[in-house]
Design a protein around this motif. Structure first.
Motif, short mmCIF file in Angstrom:
data_model
loop_
_atom_site.label_atom_id
_atom_site.label_comp_id
_atom_site.label_asym_id
_atom_site.label_seq_id
_atom_site.Cartn_x
_atom_site.Cartn_y
_atom_site.Cartn_z
N GLN A 1 -22.36 -16.60 21.95
CA GLN A 1 -21.96 -16.52 23.36
C GLN A 1 -20.91 -17.56 23.71
N LEU A 2 -20.84 -18.62 22.92
CA LEU A 2 -19.82 -19.65 23.12
C LEU A 2 -18.50 -19.28 22.46
N GLY A 3 -18.46 -18.10 21.81
CA GLY A 3 -17.23 -17.65 21.17
C GLY A 3 -17.05 -18.16 19.75
N MET A 4 -18.11 -18.66 19.15
CA MET A 4 -18.00 -19.20 17.80
C MET A 4 -17.85 -18.09 16.76
N SER A 5 -17.02 -18.36 15.77
CA SER A 5 -16.90 -17.47 14.62
C SER A 5 -18.10 -17.70 13.70
N VAL A 6 -18.24 -16.85 12.69
CA VAL A 6 -19.32 -17.01 11.73
C VAL A 6 -19.22 -18.35 11.02
N SER A 7 -18.01 -18.74 10.63
CA SER A 7 -17.85 -20.02 9.92
C SER A 7 -18.19 -21.20 10.83
N ASP A 8 -17.84 -21.10 12.12
CA ASP A 8 -18.19 -22.16 13.07
C ASP A 8 -19.71 -22.27 13.23
N ILE A 9 -20.36 -21.11 13.37
CA ILE A 9 -21.82 -21.10 13.51
C ILE A 9 -22.48 -21.69 12.28
N LYS A 10 -21.97 -21.32 11.12
CA LYS A 10 -22.53 -21.83 9.87
C LYS A 10 -22.41 -23.35 9.81
N SER A 11 -21.29 -23.87 10.29
CA SER A 11 -21.09 -25.32 10.30
C SER A 11 -22.12 -26.02 11.17
N VAL A 12 -22.46 -25.38 12.29
CA VAL A 12 -23.42 -25.99 13.21
C VAL A 12 -24.84 -25.91 12.68
N ILE A 13 -25.28 -24.71 12.28
CA ILE A 13 -26.69 -24.54 11.91
C ILE A 13 -27.04 -25.21 10.59
N THR A 14 -26.05 -25.48 9.76
CA THR A 14 -26.32 -26.16 8.48
C THR A 14 -26.03 -27.65 8.55
N SER A 15 -25.54 -28.11 9.68
CA SER A 15 -25.16 -29.52 9.80
C SER A 15 -26.39 -30.41 9.93
N GLU A 16 -26.31 -31.58 9.31
CA GLU A 16 -27.38 -32.57 9.48
C GLU A 16 -27.30 -33.23 10.85
N ASP A 17 -26.14 -33.13 11.49
CA ASP A 17 -25.95 -33.69 12.83
C ASP A 17 -25.34 -32.60 13.70
N LYS A 18 -26.18 -31.79 14.34
CA LYS A 18 -25.69 -30.66 15.13
C LYS A 18 -24.90 -31.12 16.33
N LYS B 1 -22.89 -33.64 16.47
CA LYS B 1 -21.55 -33.93 15.97
C LYS B 1 -20.79 -32.64 15.70
N ALA B 2 -21.47 -31.64 15.14
CA ALA B 2 -20.84 -30.36 14.84
C ALA B 2 -20.41 -29.65 16.13
N LEU B 3 -21.26 -29.71 17.15
CA LEU B 3 -20.92 -29.10 18.44
C LEU B 3 -19.75 -29.85 19.09
N HIS B 4 -19.74 -31.15 18.92
CA HIS B 4 -18.63 -31.95 19.47
C HIS B 4 -17.31 -31.54 18.81
N ALA B 5 -17.34 -31.31 17.50
CA ALA B 5 -16.14 -30.89 16.78
C ALA B 5 -15.67 -29.52 17.28
N TYR B 6 -16.63 -28.63 17.57
CA TYR B 6 -16.25 -27.31 18.08
C TYR B 6 -15.68 -27.42 19.50
N ARG B 7 -16.26 -28.32 20.30
CA ARG B 7 -15.73 -28.51 21.65
C ARG B 7 -14.29 -28.99 21.61
N LEU B 8 -13.99 -29.88 20.66
CA LEU B 8 -12.62 -30.35 20.52
C LEU B 8 -11.69 -29.19 20.15
N LYS B 9 -12.17 -28.33 19.28
CA LYS B 9 -11.39 -27.15 18.89
C LYS B 9 -11.14 -26.26 20.11
#
Length: 302
Positions: A56-73, A75-83
């Motif tokens: 719903q936030l418009g994330m691609s599959v690769s973006d979602i994968k980065s978030v759900i597999t991240s040890e620091d979600k 931080k991963a969400l912050h990186a996507y927000r910057l994008k």
């Protein structure tokens, strides 16, 4: 708790086709019961809800994968927000420039001169490549390297690296293939779907980011692959001939010295990827010395 797909579809408010797609993309790893039906645990339901939120936030599959597999979600969400912020800046710049065209009614010369500082500074690197090389060539570049090029040209070093890449790509001669290989490539690309490309990208990422697990899961497949690659059948195949033509072309045209070297300057994420890839290749060669000849012949990555 064990639920079937029809129940989970209602709970998570997603279609069965969406669930199938997420499983195909490796976002969900589901278990099957004795009757061959997928069983969803409480964890699977929670994960599917998380995937739904991120989509719903418009994330691609690769973006979602980065978030759900991240040890620091976080931080991963912050990186996507910057994008997203970079994208929003780009859209706003385009909107403002559109207003400038409508309100000021500039001449073509004035519009051309203004666009450099009113719009181009906000364009993402991959979009600049698409603008520089419209059509299939630009799409090919973005398909292979786009995930590393979401940033902007925000330093003099990146600007210089980008200009070197564009100049290199614009002046490089076209690789020439015999007619039979042209037909072979056309048939191969026609049969290669977007899903196939995503699976190939997923396999590469798995090998780079979780080498031990990837090797354990794919040991038999890799050994069969190495056996074929070292066989006379492969050396007589169109794939081998095409590979050798491409290798000679890359060696003689500065692909590694200019394109790859400047791509690493342009994208820190690509530089990190290359470092991990090099480490994975070294481990692979240590475990499979019979692959050394393949690397000598093709200098290709895992």
């Amino acid at each position: 708790m064990k639920l079937l797909i029809s129940e989970v579809s209602k709970i998570c408010k997603v279609t069965k086709k969406a669930i199938n797609y997420y499983e195909q993309q490796g976002l969900l790893e589901l278990k099957y019961n004795d009757n061959g039906y997928r069983c969803f645990t409480e964890y699977d339901v929670t994960l599917l809800k998380e995937i739904t939120v991120l989509r719903q936030l418009g994330m691609s599959v690769s973006d979602i994968k980065s978030v759900i597999t991240s040890e620091d979600k976080h931080k991963a969400l912050h990186a996507y927000r910057l994008k997203k912020e970079i994208h929003l800046q780009q859209v706003k710049a385009q909107y403002d420039y559109l207003n400038y065209l409508l309100e000021s009614n500039p001449t073509i010369e004035e519009a051309f001169n203004e666009i450099e500082h009113k719009l181009n500074d906000h364009v993402q690197i991959k979009d600049k490549l698409l603008q520089a090389f419209p059509g299939n060539y630009g799409m090919y570049l973005c398909m292979h390297f786009g995930r590393f090029l979401d940033g902007k040209l925000d330093t003099p070093e990146k600007m210089a690296a980008y200009q070197r890449i564009v100049e290199f790509l614009d002046h490089i001669a076209s690789v020439e293939f015999p007619e039979d290989l042209q037909l072979y490539m056309a048939e191969a690309f026609d049969s290669l779907s977007k899903i196939d490309l995503q699976v190939m990208e997923k396999d590469m990422d798995s090998a780079v980011n979780d080498y031990a697990n990837f090797m354990e899961e794919n040991k038999d497949r890799l050994e069969q692959y190495l056996e074929y690659r070292n066989s006379e059948d492969f050396k007589a195949s169109p794939a081998y001939r095409m590979q050798q033509i491409l290798l000679d072309f890359q060696k003689n045209n500065g692909y590694y010295d200019i394109f790859i070297a400047n791509l690493q300057i342009l994208s820190s994420s690509y530089q990190m990827y290359q470092d991990k890839l090099q480490a994975a290749n070294e481990r692979f060669l240590a475990e499979y010395p019979q692959a050394q000849q393949i690397f000598i012949q093709s200098e290709e990555s895992l």
